[in-house]
Design an enzyme around this catalytic site. Structure first.
Site, PDB file in Angstrom:
ATOM      1  N   SER A   1      53.502  54.314  21.372  1.00 18.84           N
ATOM      2  CA  SER A   1      53.935  54.152  19.987  1.00 18.84           C
ATOM      3  C   SER A   1      53.072  54.998  19.062  1.00 18.84           C
ATOM      4  O   SER A   1      51.873  54.746  18.897  1.00 18.84           O
ATOM      5  CB  SER A   1      53.834  52.687  19.565  1.00 18.84           C
ATOM      6  OG  SER A   1      53.942  52.619  18.160  1.00 18.84           O
TER       7      SER A   1
ATOM      8  N   HIS B   1      57.492  56.944  21.282  1.00 22.00           N
ATOM      9  CA  HIS B   1      58.147  55.857  20.535  1.00 22.00           C
ATOM     10  C   HIS B   1      57.815  55.994  19.047  1.00 22.00           C
ATOM     11  O   HIS B   1      56.647  55.956  18.650  1.00 22.00           O
ATOM     12  CB  HIS B   1      57.629  54.524  21.092  1.00 22.00           C
ATOM     13  CG  HIS B   1      58.234  53.300  20.498  1.00 22.00           C
ATOM     14  ND1 HIS B   1      59.406  52.732  20.966  1.00 22.00           N
ATOM     15  CD2 HIS B   1      57.815  52.492  19.480  1.00 22.00           C
ATOM     16  CE1 HIS B   1      59.680  51.633  20.268  1.00 22.00           C
ATOM     17  NE2 HIS B   1      58.733  51.475  19.352  1.00 22.00           N
TER      18      HIS B   1
ATOM     19  N   ASP C   1      58.064  54.395  15.408  1.00 26.63           N
ATOM     20  CA  ASP C   1      58.323  53.157  14.678  1.00 26.63           C
ATOM     21  C   ASP C   1      58.663  53.495  13.235  1.00 26.63           C
ATOM     22  O   ASP C   1      57.788  53.861  12.448  1.00 26.63           O
ATOM     23  CB  ASP C   1      57.085  52.246  14.741  1.00 26.63           C
ATOM     24  CG  ASP C   1      56.964  51.573  16.091  1.00 26.63           C
ATOM     25  OD1 ASP C   1      57.963  50.976  16.531  1.00 26.63           O
ATOM     26  OD2 ASP C   1      55.895  51.655  16.713  1.00 26.63           O
TER      27      ASP C   1
ATOM     28  N   MET D   1      59.661  52.316   9.691  1.00 25.83           N
ATOM     29  CA  MET D   1      59.561  51.090   8.880  1.00 25.83           C
ATOM     30  C   MET D   1      59.870  51.404   7.419  1.00 25.83           C
ATOM     31  O   MET D   1      59.437  52.436   6.904  1.00 25.83           O
ATOM     32  CB  MET D   1      58.153  50.514   8.985  1.00 25.83           C
ATOM     33  CG  MET D   1      57.705  50.234  10.421  1.00 25.83           C
ATOM     34  SD  MET D   1      56.095  49.434  10.439  1.00 25.83           S
ATOM     35  CE  MET D   1      55.870  49.166  12.196  1.00 25.83           C
TER      36      MET D   1
ATOM     37  N   HIS E   1      62.732  53.690  17.026  1.00 24.42           N
ATOM     38  CA  HIS E   1      62.894  52.249  16.785  1.00 24.42           C
ATOM     39  C   HIS E   1      62.989  52.010  15.284  1.00 24.42           C
ATOM     40  O   HIS E   1      61.991  52.111  14.567  1.00 24.42           O
ATOM     41  CB  HIS E   1      61.672  51.541  17.403  1.00 24.42           C
ATOM     42  CG  HIS E   1      61.615  50.068  17.185  1.00 24.42           C
ATOM     43  ND1 HIS E   1      60.475  49.329  17.423  1.00 24.42           N
ATOM     44  CD2 HIS E   1      62.556  49.175  16.767  1.00 24.42           C
ATOM     45  CE1 HIS E   1      60.718  48.054  17.157  1.00 24.42           C
ATOM     46  NE2 HIS E   1      61.970  47.939  16.747  1.00 24.42           N
TER      47      HIS E   1
ATOM     48  N   MET F   1      63.078  49.894  12.215  1.00 24.64           N
ATOM     49  CA  MET F   1      62.812  48.580  11.632  1.00 24.64           C
ATOM     50  C   MET F   1      63.130  48.691  10.152  1.00 24.64           C
ATOM     51  O   MET F   1      62.245  48.694   9.291  1.00 24.64           O
ATOM     52  CB  MET F   1      61.335  48.194  11.876  1.00 24.64           C
ATOM     53  CG  MET F   1      61.104  47.747  13.305  1.00 24.64           C
ATOM     54  SD  MET F   1      59.370  47.785  13.770  1.00 24.64           S
ATOM     55  CE  MET F   1      59.213  49.514  14.132  1.00 24.64           C
TER      56      MET F   1
ATOM     57  N   MET G   1      61.279  42.437  21.496  1.00 23.23           N
ATOM     58  CA  MET G   1      60.024  42.493  20.731  1.00 23.23           C
ATOM     59  C   MET G   1      59.112  41.370  21.215  1.00 23.23           C
ATOM     60  O   MET G   1      59.496  40.197  21.198  1.00 23.23           O
ATOM     61  CB  MET G   1      60.290  42.300  19.230  1.00 23.23           C
ATOM     62  CG  MET G   1      60.923  43.472  18.514  1.00 23.23           C
ATOM     63  SD  MET G   1      60.046  45.052  18.636  1.00 23.23           S
ATOM     64  CE  MET G   1      58.388  44.621  18.078  1.00 23.23           C
TER      65      MET G   1
ATOM     66  N   ASP H   1      58.130  45.744  23.630  1.00 23.02           N
ATOM     67  CA  ASP H   1      57.358  46.382  22.564  1.00 23.02           C
ATOM     68  C   ASP H   1      56.501  45.354  21.828  1.00 23.02           C
ATOM     69  O   ASP H   1      57.042  44.429  21.229  1.00 23.02           O
ATOM     70  CB  ASP H   1      58.345  47.066  21.600  1.00 23.02           C
ATOM     71  CG  ASP H   1      57.660  47.844  20.500  1.00 23.02           C
ATOM     72  OD1 ASP H   1      56.428  47.977  20.521  1.00 23.02           O
ATOM     73  OD2 ASP H   1      58.393  48.334  19.602  1.00 23.02           O
TER      74      ASP H   1
HETATM   75  C1  DX5 Z   1      55.556  46.787  16.053  1.00 25.01           C
HETATM   76  C2  DX5 Z   1      56.034  48.107  16.609  1.00 25.01           C
HETATM   77  C3  DX5 Z   1      55.373  48.451  17.891  1.00 25.01           C
HETATM   78  C4  DX5 Z   1      53.884  48.585  17.769  1.00 25.01           C
HETATM   79  C5  DX5 Z   1      53.251  48.397  19.093  1.00 25.01           C
HETATM   80  O1  DX5 Z   1      56.107  46.599  14.812  1.00 25.01           O
HETATM   81  O2  DX5 Z   1      57.428  48.087  16.826  1.00 25.01           O
HETATM   82  O3  DX5 Z   1      55.943  49.619  18.471  1.00 25.01           O
HETATM   83  O4  DX5 Z   1      53.479  49.800  17.252  1.00 25.01           O
HETATM   84  O5  DX5 Z   1      51.874  48.455  18.914  1.00 25.01           O
HETATM   85  P1  DX5 Z   1      50.885  47.644  19.835  1.00 25.01           P
HETATM   86  O6  DX5 Z   1      51.083  48.177  21.223  1.00 25.01           O
HETATM   87  O7  DX5 Z   1      49.571  47.945  19.249  1.00 25.01           O
HETATM   88  O8  DX5 Z   1      51.273  46.185  19.736  1.00 25.01           O
HETATM   89 ZN    ZN Z   2      58.351  49.778  18.127  1.00 23.68          ZN
END
Ligand code: DX5
Ligand code: ZN
Length: 220
Positions: free
Chosen positions: A6, A31, A33, A35, A64, A66, A135, A173
């Protein structure tokens, strides 16, 4: 098992270098993320950032989302070069339509479930998915503790996938480490995402090996 690091835990000031280093270390996925400050509190990257880094990397971009109403950005992420687009079931009013649209634009499609969201949410879309994302923390931040019931959820999802004769990948994840990778793979996980437990422990090639060794020791 595929390890998808990630980028949330990477050095944002040197994303191109990070992507090069991952590729050189033998990783095949990255990956992202995404947001929006609404679905989750943080704000990270948007399509222009993914697009400019696409030129720098041959890694499989696992994106991903979010974000609320992710259907607004499907085209933008297709144009940015996402290989797999993952939307949250909780963020989609018309999930079936959103899944169909992602596939129509030539991307692989995944649906993510928050920890409290039952697997039943996937009942009528599972056949159309390349990947389902469980998740194992509440999304929004890296470095949170793994929620142990995610192992049972993984096992139950794997049973559904096998009983239907599907090839849908299961991605986990949140809070994934070499310590829990083995039991997750034994439960049916195909793709493990790791942020903090990966990027804080360079060199990346060695860290990848630690995850792969843990996964290989998986016992059903
Ligand atoms: C959480 C994200 C994950 C996160 C994982 O909101 O979707 O991808 O970055 O990070 P770790 O492995 O540190 O939990
Ligand atoms: Zn993620």
């Amino acid at each position: 098992m595929i390890l998808s690091p990630s980028l949330l835990s990477s050095n944002f000031g040197a994303l191109a270098t990070e992507l090069h280093d991952l590729e050189r270390a033998g990783l095949s996925w990255a990956h992202w993320d995404i947001m929006d400050g609404l679905f989750v509190p943080n704000i990270t990257f948007g399509p222009p950032v993914v697009k400019s880094l696409r030129k720098e990397s041959g890694l499989f971009f696992d994106v991903h989302l979010m974000i609320v109403q992710p259907e607004r950005y499907i085209e933008a992420f297709a144009d940015a070069g996402a290989d797999m687009l993952v939307v949250h079931a909780e963020a989609c009013t018309h999930l079936e339509r959103t899944v169909a649209e992602i596939r129509r634009l030539g991307m692989q499609c995944g649906v993510a479930l928050n920890p409290h969201t039952p697997l039943d949410c996937l009942e009528y879309v599972l056949d159309e998915l390349d990947m389902a994302l469980i998740m194992s923390v509440n999304p929004g931040f890296g470095g949170q503790a793994f929620l142990p019931f995610s192992v049972r959820k993984t096992r139950e999802l794997k049973e559904k996938i096998v009983s239907r004769g599907l090839r849908t990948l299961i991605q986990i994840d949140g809070g994934v480490t070499p310590e829990n990778a083995g039991e997750l793979v034994a439960a049916g996980a195909d793709v493990l995402v790791s942020g903090s437990a990966f990027f804080k422990f360079p060199p990346y090639a060695e860290r990848l090996r630690a995850f792969m060794t843990a996964a290989a020791g998986a016992k059903a």
